[in-house]
Design a protein around this motif. Structure first.
Motif, PDB file in Angstrom:
ATOM      1  N   PHE A   1       0.840  -1.211   0.000  1.00 34.73           N
ATOM      2  CA  PHE A   1       0.000   0.000   0.000  1.00 34.73           C
ATOM      3  C   PHE A   1       0.872   1.258   0.000  1.00 34.73           C
ATOM      4  O   PHE A   1       0.549   2.259  -0.665  1.00 34.73           O
ATOM      5  N   ALA A   2       1.985   1.185   0.715  1.00 26.44           N
ATOM      6  CA  ALA A   2       2.827   2.384   0.894  1.00 26.44           C
ATOM      7  C   ALA A   2       3.392   2.894  -0.425  1.00 26.44           C
ATOM      8  O   ALA A   2       3.707   4.084  -0.535  1.00 26.44           O
ATOM      9  N   ILE A   3       3.529   2.037  -1.420  1.00 26.64           N
ATOM     10  CA  ILE A   3       4.134   2.516  -2.680  1.00 26.64           C
ATOM     11  C   ILE A   3       3.094   3.001  -3.687  1.00 26.64           C
ATOM     12  O   ILE A   3       3.441   3.528  -4.745  1.00 26.64           O
ATOM     13  N   VAL A   4       1.809   2.812  -3.381  1.00 24.70           N
ATOM     14  CA  VAL A   4       0.784   3.112  -4.390  1.00 24.70           C
ATOM     15  C   VAL A   4       0.637   4.617  -4.587  1.00 24.70           C
ATOM     16  O   VAL A   4       0.387   5.362  -3.632  1.00 24.70           O
ATOM     17  N   LYS A   5       0.827   5.038  -5.816  1.00 26.63           N
ATOM     18  CA  LYS A   5       0.596   6.441  -6.203  1.00 26.63           C
ATOM     19  C   LYS A   5       0.575   6.493  -7.726  1.00 26.63           C
ATOM     20  O   LYS A   5       1.080   5.563  -8.388  1.00 26.63           O
ATOM     21  N   PRO A   6       0.018   7.542  -8.276  1.00 25.60           N
ATOM     22  CA  PRO A   6       0.011   7.644  -9.741  1.00 25.60           C
ATOM     23  C   PRO A   6       1.441   7.576 -10.276  1.00 25.60           C
ATOM     24  O   PRO A   6       2.361   8.132  -9.684  1.00 25.60           O
ATOM     25  N   GLY A   7       1.594   6.873 -11.387  1.00 28.36           N
ATOM     26  CA  GLY A   7       2.901   6.831 -12.038  1.00 28.36           C
ATOM     27  C   GLY A   7       3.664   5.539 -11.813  1.00 28.36           C
ATOM     28  O   GLY A   7       4.540   5.204 -12.607  1.00 28.36           O
ATOM     29  N   ILE A   8       3.371   4.806 -10.721  1.00 30.43           N
ATOM     30  CA  ILE A   8       4.068   3.520 -10.560  1.00 30.43           C
ATOM     31  C   ILE A   8       3.369   2.470 -11.415  1.00 30.43           C
ATOM     32  O   ILE A   8       2.242   2.672 -11.872  1.00 30.43           O
ATOM     33  N   ARG A   9       4.041   1.350 -11.622  1.00 32.08           N
ATOM     34  CA  ARG A   9       3.416   0.269 -12.400  1.00 32.08           C
ATOM     35  C   ARG A   9       2.650  -0.667 -11.472  1.00 32.08           C
ATOM     36  O   ARG A   9       3.080  -0.945 -10.357  1.00 32.08           O
ATOM     37  N   PHE A  10       1.515  -1.154 -11.994  1.00 29.22           N
ATOM     38  CA  PHE A  10       0.651  -2.041 -11.221  1.00 29.22           C
ATOM     39  C   PHE A  10       1.453  -3.217 -10.658  1.00 29.22           C
ATOM     40  O   PHE A  10       1.299  -3.594  -9.500  1.00 29.22           O
ATOM     41  N   ARG A  11       2.352  -3.776 -11.477  1.00 28.72           N
ATOM     42  CA  ARG A  11       3.034  -4.984 -11.023  1.00 28.72           C
ATOM     43  C   ARG A  11       4.015  -4.718  -9.892  1.00 28.72           C
ATOM     44  O   ARG A  11       4.419  -5.642  -9.176  1.00 28.72           O
ATOM     45  N   GLU A  12       4.388  -3.466  -9.667  1.00 28.79           N
ATOM     46  CA  GLU A  12       5.291  -3.158  -8.548  1.00 28.79           C
ATOM     47  C   GLU A  12       4.628  -3.437  -7.193  1.00 28.79           C
ATOM     48  O   GLU A  12       5.307  -3.694  -6.198  1.00 28.79           O
ATOM     49  N   ILE A  13       3.287  -3.366  -7.176  1.00 32.52           N
ATOM     50  CA  ILE A  13       2.565  -3.625  -5.919  1.00 32.52           C
ATOM     51  C   ILE A  13       2.805  -5.082  -5.504  1.00 32.52           C
ATOM     52  O   ILE A  13       3.151  -5.377  -4.355  1.00 32.52           O
ATOM     53  N   HIS A  14       2.651  -5.972  -6.470  1.00 36.92           N
ATOM     54  CA  HIS A  14       2.872  -7.396  -6.197  1.00 36.92           C
ATOM     55  C   HIS A  14       4.333  -7.634  -5.806  1.00 36.92           C
ATOM     56  O   HIS A  14       4.615  -8.349  -4.829  1.00 36.92           O
ATOM     57  N   ALA A  15       5.229  -7.026  -6.539  1.00 34.81           N
ATOM     58  CA  ALA A  15       6.656  -7.250  -6.262  1.00 34.81           C
ATOM     59  C   ALA A  15       7.003  -6.798  -4.840  1.00 34.81           C
ATOM     60  O   ALA A  15       7.786  -7.464  -4.140  1.00 34.81           O
ATOM     61  N   THR A  16       6.396  -5.712  -4.410  1.00 36.03           N
ATOM     62  CA  THR A  16       6.688  -5.201  -3.064  1.00 36.03           C
ATOM     63  C   THR A  16       6.163  -6.156  -1.991  1.00 36.03           C
ATOM     64  O   THR A  16       6.849  -6.441  -1.001  1.00 36.03           O
ATOM     65  N   ALA A  17       4.948  -6.645  -2.198  1.00 34.04           N
ATOM     66  CA  ALA A  17       4.391  -7.603  -1.231  1.00 34.04           C
ATOM     67  C   ALA A  17       5.242  -8.874  -1.212  1.00 34.04           C
ATOM     68  O   ALA A  17       5.512  -9.451  -0.145  1.00 34.04           O
ATOM     69  N   MET A  18       5.701  -9.307  -2.392  1.00 35.89           N
ATOM     70  CA  MET A  18       6.456 -10.563  -2.461  1.00 35.89           C
ATOM     71  C   MET A  18       7.801 -10.470  -1.764  1.00 35.89           C
ATOM     72  O   MET A  18       8.308 -11.442  -1.237  1.00 35.89           O
ATOM     73  N   ARG A  19       8.366  -9.287  -1.776  1.00 34.99           N
ATOM     74  CA  ARG A  19       9.645  -9.123  -1.073  1.00 34.99           C
ATOM     75  C   ARG A  19       9.455  -9.417   0.419  1.00 34.99           C
ATOM     76  O   ARG A  19      10.246 -10.140   1.029  1.00 34.99           O
ATOM     77  N   VAL A  20       8.399  -8.914   0.990  1.00 38.66           N
ATOM     78  CA  VAL A  20       8.144  -9.166   2.425  1.00 38.66           C
ATOM     79  C   VAL A  20       7.881 -10.662   2.651  1.00 38.66           C
ATOM     80  O   VAL A  20       8.417 -11.252   3.600  1.00 38.66           O
ATOM     81  N   ILE A  21       7.083 -11.254   1.774  1.00 38.91           N
ATOM     82  CA  ILE A  21       6.768 -12.691   1.937  1.00 38.91           C
ATOM     83  C   ILE A  21       8.056 -13.518   1.845  1.00 38.91           C
ATOM     84  O   ILE A  21       8.281 -14.435   2.651  1.00 38.91           O
TER      85      ILE A  21
END
Ligand code: GLY
Ligand code: MN
Length: 485
Positions: free
Chosen positions: A344-364
């Motif tokens: 959630f912390a990275i979500v803002k206009p201009g980022i790519r949708f797939r970065e959300i998944h990548a960020t969550a996966m890093r924590v997992i």
């Protein structure tokens, strides 16, 4: 009805009188019905704007968007009718759509002219109103008149019978949402023109999926309402926990209680409710819901209420039935929450949708590596060729949400997974960790634990808003919520 379709098997048990005396009698002595015109519904102006945007994409082509037909559940019983999402988006017609309606945008010199074809009300001089159990007024209720629908939705209307003349002139310049009404698509294909396809793609369905990627203010307001209504459903479930735990199929009671709220305050559920207690939480789409809900269990509830406008929430909460997480349950819960918060912390206009998944996966990956579950480091596991951590979360982190639970599904990858976020997009963030009951890669105390936390997120001008932040989500808040219930 096409020759290939069998008639519904009701004729042999029909008791409808056939005499002329009866027909004359039942068609007489009905009071006149005032054709009172409603004010335009709120979404009609938004739907007009959506049609204008679609029109600009396809100058000079005829665009056909069917609502679709009722689908048979068994014999002469249908599933509840649900209009195709593209149709509903372009007309503003929701749960009250008349089945079989078709929206046509006919090209004009400066755009398109919209006409909505629907089955007009049957007169009392027909036998439909009393003898037709599929569509007759005595059986399923009256249909609105053409004038009422025109006023309600702000679009010109015509009788469905007149659509035959349109269908008869389908040609290579006609784009049809092919998935909406298979029978109409078969007819279109029989004309020998590739109506609506390019390289096998349903062009109009794709474009309409892409148009829905950014929600307008009406849609955002519906999403807020769907989330608020869904929260009431979760509150109801928690309030029923004593009965749920006492019942041998407590998961069914969870489903029943949630779905009761969905029918009472919305249209229905946006998808089959997942009520997954104990080991069942490791089954991602557990909808059989026939298990016990035991006091020491975590119960994963993935459920969303669809409003009459057809917009739906999609929320998952994982609750300790007793009101207290065990140490290991809380460890897993906090890791999933950390992944959700990081995404959630990275979500803002201009980022790519797939970065959300990548960020969550890093924590997992980091947490499962730290616990010693991976044969390699988190960093190595995150390499595209490795991905050991995905054993514990095989699903994606996010999907678009709106009038469909998996909204915009036909959008191109460039605009979806590889797409760039814009204000007005709404999607889920729903990481999870699932340790199957027989998974030998994890210690025994982790086996059978499944946790998912799912929130509905709106991209704003400079960041994001968690629309479901008001539904408790930290471990302590969840414990307090269950205790209050
Ligand atoms: N809520 C079910 C899913 O997103 O697949
Ligand atoms: Mn979801």
């Amino acid at each position: 009805m096409a020759d290939s379709e069998a008639p519904r098997a009701t004729a042999n048990r029909s008791t409808t009188p056939g005499s002329d005396t009866f027909k004359d009698y039942i068609s007489s002595e009905w009071a006149d019905r005032p054709d009172t015109l409603p004010a335009p519904r709120e979404q009609s102006a938004f739907a007009a704007d959506r049609r204008a945007r679609l029109s600009a994409l396809h100058t000079g082509r005829r665009l056909v968007v069917p609502a679709g037909q009722s689908k048979v559940r068994s014999n002469d019983c249908d599933y509840p009718f649900r209009a195709h999402s593209a149709f509903s988006h372009l007309t503003g017609w929701g749960s009250d759509t008349v089945p079989g309606s078709v929206l046509v945008l006919e090209p004009t010199a400066d755009g398109h002219e919209a006409t909505l074809y629907l089955r007009a009300s049957a007169g009392r001089d027909s036998d439909e109103f009393y003898a037709n159990s599929e569509i007759g007024e005595f059986w399923i209720g009256p249909r609105p008149s053409l004038a009422q629908v025109a006023a309600d939705l702000g679009v010109a209307t015509r009788d469905l019978a007149e659509f035959e003349a349109v269908a008869a002139t389908f040609d290579a310049d006609t784009l049809l949402v092919r998935e909406a009404d298979p029978e109409l698509t078969r007819r279109a294909d029989a004309t020998g023109t590739a109506v609506g396809t390019a390289d096998g793609v349903d062009v109009l369905a794709r474009d309409l999926s892409e148009l829905r990627l950014v929600k307008d203010p009406y849609e955002v307001s519906q999403m807020r309402l769907a989330v608020a209504t869904t929260k009431r459903g979760f509150d109801d479930v928690i309030a029923d926990f004593d009965d749920i735990v006492a019942h041998p199929r407590g998961e069914r009671l969870v489903e029943g209680t949630f779905n009761r709220r969905a029918r009472a305050d919305g249209n229905t559920v946006g998808y089959d409710t997942i009520a997954a207690s104990g080991d069942h939480a490791c089954v991602l789409h557990w909808t059989r819901n026939d298990g016990v809900v035991a006091s020491g269990d975590l119960i994963l509830i993935d459920a969303g209420i669809e409003l009459e406008s057809l917009y739906t929430a999609d929320i998952t909460r994982t609750l300790p039935v007793s009101g207290r997480f065990t140490e290991v349950q809380r460890l897993v819960y906090d890791a999933v929450l950390e992944a959700a918060d990081a995404a959630f912390a990275i979500v803002k206009p201009g980022i790519r949708f797939r970065e959300i998944h990548a960020t969550a996966m890093r924590v997992i990956a980091e947490r499962t590596a730290e616990w010693g579950f991976l044969p390699v480091s988190a960093e190595e596991s995150l390499e595209p060729d490795h991905q050991y951590h995905r054993r514990y979360m095989v699903h994606g982190t996010s999907h678009h949400l709106g009038i469909d639970v998996h909204d915009c599904a036909a959008a191109r990858r460039d605009l979806y997974l590889d797409g760039v976020l814009e204000p007005g997009m709404v999607f889920t963030i729903e990481p999870g960790l699932y340790f199957q009951p027989d998974d030998l890669t994890v210690p025994a105390e982790f086996r059978g634990i499944g946790v998912r936390i799912e929130d509905d997120i709106l991209v704003t001008g400079d960041g994001a808003e968690n629309l479901s932040v008001g539904i408790p989500r930290t471990a302590s808040d969840v414990e307090a919520w269950v205790a209050r219930g």
